[in-house]
Design a protein around this motif. Structure first.
Motif, PDB file in Angstrom:
ATOM      1  N   GLN C  49      -7.225  25.118 -31.925  1.00 37.62           N
ATOM      2  CA  GLN C  49      -8.216  24.574 -30.871  1.00 37.62           C
ATOM      3  C   GLN C  49      -9.285  25.840 -29.867  1.00 37.62           C
ATOM      4  O   GLN C  49      -9.373  25.556 -29.173  1.00 37.62           O
ATOM      5  CB  GLN C  49      -8.290  23.675 -30.130  1.00 37.62           C
ATOM      6  N   TRP C  50      -8.790  26.382 -29.982  1.00 39.78           N
ATOM      7  CA  TRP C  50      -8.415  27.761 -29.060  1.00 39.78           C
ATOM      8  C   TRP C  50      -8.317  29.023 -29.669  1.00 39.78           C
ATOM      9  O   TRP C  50      -8.792  29.540 -30.492  1.00 39.78           O
ATOM     10  CB  TRP C  50      -7.083  27.609 -27.355  1.00 39.78           C
ATOM     11  N   ARG C  51      -7.000  29.258 -29.960  1.00 39.48           N
ATOM     12  CA  ARG C  51      -6.798  31.520 -30.428  1.00 39.48           C
ATOM     13  C   ARG C  51      -6.470  30.840 -31.461  1.00 39.48           C
ATOM     14  O   ARG C  51      -5.421  30.045 -31.496  1.00 39.48           O
ATOM     15  CB  ARG C  51      -6.140  32.015 -29.682  1.00 39.48           C
ATOM     16  N   ALA C  52      -7.048  31.624 -33.002  1.00 43.44           N
ATOM     17  CA  ALA C  52      -6.245  31.755 -34.098  1.00 43.44           C
ATOM     18  C   ALA C  52      -5.427  32.601 -34.415  1.00 43.44           C
ATOM     19  O   ALA C  52      -5.089  32.822 -33.119  1.00 43.44           O
ATOM     20  CB  ALA C  52      -7.898  31.561 -35.135  1.00 43.44           C
ATOM     21  N   GLY C  53      -5.062  33.177 -35.121  1.00 43.11           N
ATOM     22  CA  GLY C  53      -4.032  34.406 -35.231  1.00 43.11           C
ATOM     23  C   GLY C  53      -2.925  33.662 -35.870  1.00 43.11           C
ATOM     24  O   GLY C  53      -2.249  34.570 -36.819  1.00 43.11           O
ATOM     25  N   PRO C 126      13.693  23.420 -47.898  1.00 42.92           N
ATOM     26  CA  PRO C 126      12.118  24.342 -47.911  1.00 42.92           C
ATOM     27  C   PRO C 126      12.035  24.468 -45.946  1.00 42.92           C
ATOM     28  O   PRO C 126      12.447  23.600 -44.889  1.00 42.92           O
ATOM     29  CB  PRO C 126      11.155  22.641 -47.885  1.00 42.92           C
ATOM     30  N   VAL C 127      11.557  25.903 -45.971  1.00 43.65           N
ATOM     31  CA  VAL C 127      11.369  26.206 -44.914  1.00 43.65           C
ATOM     32  C   VAL C 127       9.946  26.769 -44.693  1.00 43.65           C
ATOM     33  O   VAL C 127       9.844  27.661 -45.034  1.00 43.65           O
ATOM     34  CB  VAL C 127      12.192  26.960 -44.219  1.00 43.65           C
ATOM     35  N   VAL C 128       9.008  25.972 -44.016  1.00 39.45           N
ATOM     36  CA  VAL C 128       8.090  26.537 -44.433  1.00 39.45           C
ATOM     37  C   VAL C 128       7.144  27.828 -42.354  1.00 39.45           C
ATOM     38  O   VAL C 128       7.972  26.260 -41.967  1.00 39.45           O
ATOM     39  CB  VAL C 128       6.564  25.769 -44.534  1.00 39.45           C
ATOM     40  N   LEU C 129       6.929  28.579 -42.851  1.00 42.65           N
ATOM     41  CA  LEU C 129       6.251  29.048 -42.154  1.00 42.65           C
ATOM     42  C   LEU C 129       4.780  29.407 -41.776  1.00 42.65           C
ATOM     43  O   LEU C 129       4.364  29.949 -42.515  1.00 42.65           O
ATOM     44  CB  LEU C 129       6.177  30.866 -41.995  1.00 42.65           C
ATOM     45  N   GLY C 130       4.124  28.890 -40.563  1.00 43.57           N
ATOM     46  CA  GLY C 130       2.975  28.305 -40.605  1.00 43.57           C
ATOM     47  C   GLY C 130       2.350  29.620 -39.333  1.00 43.57           C
ATOM     48  O   GLY C 130       3.370  30.123 -39.757  1.00 43.57           O
ATOM     49  N   GLY C 131       0.797  29.925 -39.551  1.00 46.62           N
ATOM     50  CA  GLY C 131       0.514  28.594 -39.501  1.00 46.62           C
ATOM     51  C   GLY C 131       0.399  28.067 -38.386  1.00 46.62           C
ATOM     52  O   GLY C 131       1.214  27.836 -37.704  1.00 46.62           O
ATOM     53  N   ASP C 132      -1.257  27.094 -38.551  1.00 46.66           N
ATOM     54  CA  ASP C 132      -0.985  26.129 -37.557  1.00 46.66           C
ATOM     55  C   ASP C 132      -0.542  24.615 -37.663  1.00 46.66           C
ATOM     56  O   ASP C 132      -0.104  24.922 -38.178  1.00 46.66           O
ATOM     57  CB  ASP C 132      -2.603  26.343 -36.621  1.00 46.66           C
ATOM     58  N   HIS C 133      -0.794  23.785 -36.800  1.00 45.98           N
ATOM     59  CA  HIS C 133       0.627  23.188 -36.967  1.00 45.98           C
ATOM     60  C   HIS C 133      -0.223  22.463 -37.772  1.00 45.98           C
ATOM     61  O   HIS C 133       0.944  21.187 -38.815  1.00 45.98           O
ATOM     62  CB  HIS C 133       0.627  22.612 -35.458  1.00 45.98           C
ATOM     63  N   SER C 134      -1.229  22.491 -38.217  1.00 44.27           N
ATOM     64  CA  SER C 134      -1.613  21.281 -39.218  1.00 44.27           C
ATOM     65  C   SER C 134      -1.257  21.827 -40.869  1.00 44.27           C
ATOM     66  O   SER C 134      -1.181  20.238 -41.232  1.00 44.27           O
ATOM     67  CB  SER C 134      -3.289  21.774 -39.351  1.00 44.27           C
ATOM     68  N   ILE C 135      -0.683  22.513 -40.438  1.00 42.88           N
ATOM     69  CA  ILE C 135      -0.135  22.888 -42.000  1.00 42.88           C
ATOM     70  C   ILE C 135       1.824  21.986 -42.129  1.00 42.88           C
ATOM     71  O   ILE C 135       2.414  21.890 -43.076  1.00 42.88           O
ATOM     72  CB  ILE C 135       0.541  24.157 -42.364  1.00 42.88           C
ATOM     73  N   ASN C 136       1.454  21.119 -41.023  1.00 41.55           N
ATOM     74  CA  ASN C 136       2.757  19.656 -40.887  1.00 41.55           C
ATOM     75  C   ASN C 136       2.625  19.143 -42.271  1.00 41.55           C
ATOM     76  O   ASN C 136       3.134  18.539 -43.032  1.00 41.55           O
ATOM     77  CB  ASN C 136       3.024  19.529 -39.507  1.00 41.55           C
ATOM     78  N   VAL C 167      -8.761  10.885 -35.483  1.00 36.74           N
ATOM     79  CA  VAL C 167      -9.750  11.595 -35.749  1.00 36.74           C
ATOM     80  C   VAL C 167     -11.036  11.515 -34.654  1.00 36.74           C
ATOM     81  O   VAL C 167     -11.611  10.700 -33.432  1.00 36.74           O
ATOM     82  CB  VAL C 167     -10.359  10.483 -36.794  1.00 36.74           C
ATOM     83  N   ARG C 168     -11.613  12.729 -34.719  1.00 34.54           N
ATOM     84  CA  ARG C 168     -12.676  13.034 -34.108  1.00 34.54           C
ATOM     85  C   ARG C 168     -12.930  14.490 -34.256  1.00 34.54           C
ATOM     86  O   ARG C 168     -12.730  15.312 -34.608  1.00 34.54           O
ATOM     87  CB  ARG C 168     -11.417  12.927 -32.357  1.00 34.54           C
ATOM     88  N   HIS C 169     -14.672  13.386 -34.684  1.00 30.84           N
ATOM     89  CA  HIS C 169     -15.852  14.202 -34.575  1.00 30.84           C
ATOM     90  C   HIS C 169     -15.058  14.658 -36.541  1.00 30.84           C
ATOM     91  O   HIS C 169     -15.802  15.019 -36.488  1.00 30.84           O
ATOM     92  CB  HIS C 169     -15.941  15.337 -34.007  1.00 30.84           C
ATOM     93  N   GLY C 170     -14.718  13.448 -36.526  1.00 33.56           N
ATOM     94  CA  GLY C 170     -14.650  13.662 -38.386  1.00 33.56           C
ATOM     95  C   GLY C 170     -13.147  14.740 -38.402  1.00 33.56           C
ATOM     96  O   GLY C 170     -12.609  15.183 -39.776  1.00 33.56           O
ATOM     97  N   VAL C 171     -12.460  14.817 -37.448  1.00 36.18           N
ATOM     98  CA  VAL C 171     -11.163  15.909 -37.724  1.00 36.18           C
ATOM     99  C   VAL C 171     -10.078  15.223 -38.046  1.00 36.18           C
ATOM    100  O   VAL C 171      -9.768  14.316 -36.894  1.00 36.18           O
ATOM    101  CB  VAL C 171     -12.156  16.932 -36.732  1.00 36.18           C
ATOM    102  N   ARG C 172     -10.010  14.806 -38.939  1.00 35.74           N
ATOM    103  CA  ARG C 172      -8.532  14.669 -39.269  1.00 35.74           C
ATOM    104  C   ARG C 172      -7.452  14.868 -39.438  1.00 35.74           C
ATOM    105  O   ARG C 172      -6.428  14.823 -39.531  1.00 35.74           O
ATOM    106  CB  ARG C 172      -8.704  12.798 -40.702  1.00 35.74           C
ATOM    107  N   TYR C 173      -7.572  16.940 -39.995  1.00 37.43           N
ATOM    108  CA  TYR C 173      -6.370  16.908 -40.064  1.00 37.43           C
ATOM    109  C   TYR C 173      -6.346  18.477 -39.779  1.00 37.43           C
ATOM    110  O   TYR C 173      -5.594  20.170 -40.205  1.00 37.43           O
ATOM    111  CB  TYR C 173      -6.830  17.369 -41.979  1.00 37.43           C
ATOM    112  N   GLY C 174      -6.789  18.643 -38.454  1.00 37.56           N
ATOM    113  CA  GLY C 174      -6.726  20.023 -37.610  1.00 37.56           C
ATOM    114  C   GLY C 174      -4.752  19.968 -37.085  1.00 37.56           C
ATOM    115  O   GLY C 174      -4.542  19.056 -37.159  1.00 37.56           O
TER     116      GLY C 174
END
Lengths: 323, 323, 323, 323, 323, 323
Positions: C49-53, C126-136, C167-174
């Motif tokens: 919702q702010w900086r990607a990367g 499993p040790v998962v390296l994100g990515g943003d927190h949605s990958i949880n 959910v907001r504006h249809g966003v459930r998986y952000g």
């Protein structure tokens, strides 16, 4: 008595002028050192095991040090009411850098050792700006004659890493070896190794060797638990101290510009208070500050820290001597 | 025949996956190299005379090279209508890096030489990612047996600096010496030194020595005046070429991430066209690309350039061989 | 028993070699995972919702992790006298990254879920390296079968933000939704949300929902006031823990390289001690570390922090299992 | 005759030593200037209309200039076969900086003027390192007595902007005004304004005034169309030239570190060839190079460019005088 | 009642939209200010003695402030359970910037003073975004009429530096002078100077003058020793406070993007808690936040800190007023 | 007639004031657009295949655009003697940004399309600031009604990449697809694709499809060989042009701040002259400029380029309409 540069016609703001350390005079003639404190750059960084760049440490620290030069005569510290480093009490000079020969560790170290010997011969306090931590090796080498005359030195190290590797793959003089090299000297009476934490090039065997050779190893958390007073109380009183500060002893939050940062380090006042207490507890006879790598120091924070620590440490040492 | 990775279930965008060169397979077993082209990292930078940092060159180039991997089978160039580097025509592997021993130039160079010998023994094209330009010395050393079998090599250098210092202060194997070291080899038949300009560590005597030892030296401006065709026409036709690309041969505008940038350098297509012509004029038998220092490459432009040049050069070499 | 890589002929300094996590072996065949711990990259950042990367998070963390690889067999911690992660006790592999499909959140998440399922099926951690927190979200999805067999999991979150938007504006998986998604799972027995502070995308209603769904929310200041022991004491003892670490739970001073930094965060040892205590209190069965965005991490501090936390956490988990 | 510093025991690599311009001697006593060329820093940047930072220009240029100091006696240029700046032919000194008084443009400018007058009184060539372009105003002011003795000067400006604003909102001495101030001097015989392009603080009225006051204005494209020879042919032959180089005359690709970059600028050789021709066509009697802002120059490219241009220009001027 | 922007059709993520402070309405007509709080930019930085760049402070803070705007109506703080800054309770507007005239400190300061007077005349709370600390001088000047009506103000300063230089080299209105200028005002009843440490442009005489003029000076360490409660207890209760926050009062670890950083500064919550207590203890009638220099703030940490402090401080002030 | 803002009391330097495009008025009410030109931000970057960050493109371009606003009425170009964009001839407004919904490409694109439709309905020229190149898809979608009324549009693309992928892994609306989507529209009469070079996400099949659908593809080298005149001569005369500028069409030397840089690109004047000729050859009815990623643009060069191109292009379009 003229006390401030702005009384003689120059405001001399920090951003103005040639970058010697603290804007003190540049004295390229090492045969005629006449000073209480002599600054020497040691821009060698081929002893590094991760990021290089400490070759620009002397330049970075010198430039940052001008921030602390506002044209005043001395630096007033309102917390203890002292004016440190007034011109009529302390004479500081900058000798420039030791010559470095790329691809040749031995020759480069020899040139650094040569410079420190000249400073000691002139009875000035050597303050060496690294370069990587391997430059501590020639610095300590240079003390043999001085110690023969004046007694042994006790090493006080501020660092994240123990730097106590003996030899590995033929490497005896890299930045993972200096404390081992120092401990081997007959004129080094002991080591206090403060701030040591997390994994490094030293193995468990290295730690065991250090302890067996008389080293007192404390982590940042152990030091916080003990308190500054108790920690300094473990350092032999009244001794001659050689202080070696690896900037990565500090936390990466304030010292990002270094080769091998390690999280969980010291904040500024923890180190300053420890060093200030040390300056009162014995005699600091030599200093090096190593591993500042300005190209990783995008905001200038690390160079500023190095300069701020050195200015305050030198001031406190000289103030202690005056008494 | 499966041609694209996205046909097998993966879109494989450039930012996804482990960073080997071009996402080609990682083959750590150097005793079993089975490929047309073998990538070897040589992360040594203690031969530098200004900024270090080229030790991270292999990592930087590898990461940037993934930008050119969109999961296709081969790279289509619409300007000449060719698909380069299709999987069924060219086999490329990444061997990882030669081992580096800090403080020890000789040992580090020996490890690089060892790797190149393994590649040549496997009849693959060695593509070495520096490191500083001193790593060219062990690369050329490794060609003695190959040249004994297959004939001498002609060196084609893209560089801002002549790198023709013999010995100074005992330094024979720094990044100012490699072309002199190469010229001394009996199996090096000549040198074409392109892009040379402005002051460097080589003196007038060095230039004179180079010319007397059979070197053809041309500046960027001289090359622009002559034209690519005429320049390539000065390189012996049908020979075996070893191409050494110092990234500082390019202009600092596109290659800022390097140790000793020099303004007035080549733009991208000047070098690509020259190398493309070379790939057709004889046989390229070895490549190194040196002096990429990612920590000075804030936008990634230099690493991207190195990867783009290498991908295109390898493609053109393999395409020429096919015919 | 060969214990160190330098015994076998390589010094293997941190800056040498291909960047897998901790230089552990790369295993691209997910059908044949044979390890105690499996690293998986999840380079998805379109939930921000702010900086990607954060798509470059896996690469950044992998590269930084090589700093902690000095060729030793295991990592000696002088503070507790333990050698962690010795090769004969713990087997770690790096699986590379899940495939990401740009513009398509659902497909990208499905690929991540697929990878985690493979790891769990192989009985590895499993040790998962994100990515943003949605990958949880796909990580937790993948635990349904595992939990059916082995019992529910309790989520321990280190984060500045509650991430409990429904959910907001249809966003459930952000990246503002994962903890809400987790709380909805029947096999998630509860949540401990630590470090939560300041304004975020979660409204008061979100906080109320979290508390009503069994979440224990504590700010950094509340945790400092309680002390590590008391805080860990609030986490159910002997449970199966899934640890999700948003790097912005740490203070921006040490974790500037992230999308949505929030001042007033944890310092390094606060989190390490909390996680170390957790590793002893129950069984950690899954880990993700998210929101490292290397392009905002100019000094490398954030990637280094992520690698240092993971190396130490994995070591402590494996050490606890051994007993 | 000792010719190189490495003959006297120092290799003197570029990264070693105190940063004076070109590592030439520092001479803080302005009453005893004994040199052919005198470098003066003018670190004033409060005349800027967009980004400041040129106050660190002198430091940045000095540091970059050490790259061109390899311990040789003189700089060999293989393209024309000349050794420039040999020690026995040219004596260069660095005077340090003029004193700057923040908030006070007038006092700061007066201090710069004072320094230039001292240099001219010593019959040395003043080379002034800005600071923003407003520092050209005191530089030109300082020439009144010199011109009374030796005749007028013709200004040759390399710049993206015309800098010909008369007065606006009371501002007469900002970086948009210097060429207007110069044109008003009776001892300025004319102006050649090269590289001018795109929108700036000068309005159409300013352009008309410039032309009416004898200025020859050419854009980069116009200069390319004319060719270097024709352009230099428009500058009065045999005159005394004052060269003022705004680094933003160069393209942002090689000079990003400046306050008001403007795309479409000169590349390196376009300016070098123009200045080299000028050095032969008449007598260059003064130089300033302004608007280098190191804090925007992340790769060091701009400071390197400034140093490279100055070293080459001074070399060519001194070479021309010798004949 | 419509409360959130996403209820009206826009999700309004932080990275979307024009950068006014907190995305509050832009009101360029200063004659018609209708608000509780009015933001004014004061982009003047020619009062600096080290690095400039604070002229971009207002832009940097505005952009960072959008991070705290998630389209909610008000900001929920789970630690105290309050929703701050809900639209129906507080009206905030952004007035844009005061006009700055380069080279002219007096004119620039006059324009800032003009803006603050307009805000006070409209009975809004002025929140001024610097610019360097000299912009506090016109801010305080503007309070003369307000204080004549409503009584004097007490200055609470958060800063590393005392800023109490009287006049030096004619400089009365630089960033080393503002607290002296404030102390001279008859309507300033006293000063609390918090965070002061290390050397600065103020000499011992300046400290003595400050104390003699009624200033209460405390260092960071002294404040930590006393505790927030005791420190706030030294500030006159029930007074009208003007809060001036120099971002360098914070530690360089979180505020690197400033002109004159000083190690050993405040962490975030130390200042927030002090200001929050102040908001309850009396009436905050004016705020400035100065010395944010975004070009030194590579990760955005400093601008984010400034925005986070201001958003929370304004919220607490307005919440206190409501009661 | 009042012509300049400094006549009305404000000097209005570029660094002063709220960052709308060119400092033109902000008009958040899209139902009442009254202007010749309307700027719309489209901060969507989840269509990227390498680096993201273009979501901050609109902010970066807006901030950079203020450099070209010196308070004048119009911009004087001395090369052609024209004052462009004078207030009495051209009315420009900034509408702010389209709303973006993270994780949802479709919704984000729909919001962009909505904004462009509003602009077209108001008979203003839409100038859309990306965002990644996928935002061109909704822009072209929005032209259906306009084209039904006024005739088809011809697309002129400046880009390194062909962006002509049909569908892959379900991705139809990423930044590799827009030109294919455009070519499918019945109201798009043709495409001129300029600057295309090197490998990209488009395969050979994509190139063949493009040519079969009427596209004219030229590389940078082909355009240089042909000359601007001949190239523009290939574009249908008198048509309605939609210009889409991917900033990576430019060379990385001047446009490093973008997601997928490709060496060998255009320099500034090549594109400006091409666009200027186009503005005279027909009617430009829509513009987007995409892929500016400020976080990779450390010197600001890329944002400055984007702003400079747009200001000059809009000026030339409006000047052509006037005649």
């Amino acid at each position: 008595m003229v006390s401030n540069s702005y009384d003689t016609g120059r405001l001399n703001l920090p951003f103005v002028g040639i970058c010697t350390f603290g804007k003190y005079p540049y004295r390229p003639d090492w045969e005629a050192i006449d000073a209480d404190v002599a600054i020497l750059g040691a821009p060698f960084d081929c002893g590094t095991q991760w990021r290089a760049g400490a070759r620009f440490g002397p330049r970075g620290i010198r430039e940052a040090s001008t921030l602390f030069s506002f044209g005043h005569d001395g630096a007033y510290d309102h917390e203890d009411g002292v004016i440190y480093l007034s011109n009529d009490e302390v004479k500081i000079v900058d000798l420039g850098d030791a010559d470095i020969v790329h691809t040749d560790t031995e020759a480069s170290h020899a040139n650094i050792e040569f410079g420190v010997r000249k400073i000691l011969a002139a009875n000035a306090l050597p303050v060496v700006l690294g370069g990587d931590h391997s430059i501590n090796i020639p610095c300590i080498n240079a003390f043999d004659e001085d110690c023969a005359r004046n007694g042994p030195i006790h090493i006080v190290q501020i660092d994240a890493h123990l730097d106590f590797v003996d030899v590995r793959h033929g490497v005896r003089y890299g930045h993972g070896n200096p404390m081992r090299r120092a401990a081997e000297k007959p004129y080094v009476s002991g080591l206090s190794q403060f701030g040591i934490r997390n994994v490094s090039s030293t193995t468990r065997e290295g730690y065991e060797a250090a302890r067996s050779m008389g080293s007192d190893i404390l982590s940042v958390r152990q030091i916080r638990a003990l308190g500054t007073g108790a920690v300094v109380g473990r350092v032999p009183v009244g001794a001659r101290y050689y202080v070696t500060i690896d900037i990565d002893g500090f936390d990466p939050s304030i010292a990002p510009g270094t080769g091998t940062p390690s999280h969980g380090g010291f904040i500024y006042y923890e180190v300053l208070e420890l060093l200030a207490a040390l300056a009162k507890r014995g005699t600091v006879v030599g200093i090096d500050l190593v591993e500042v790598a300005p190209d990783y120091d995008h905001s200038g924070s690390t160079s500023t820290l190095a300069a701020q620590v050195l200015m305050n440490l030198i001031g406190r040492i000289m103030h202690a001597r005056k008494k």
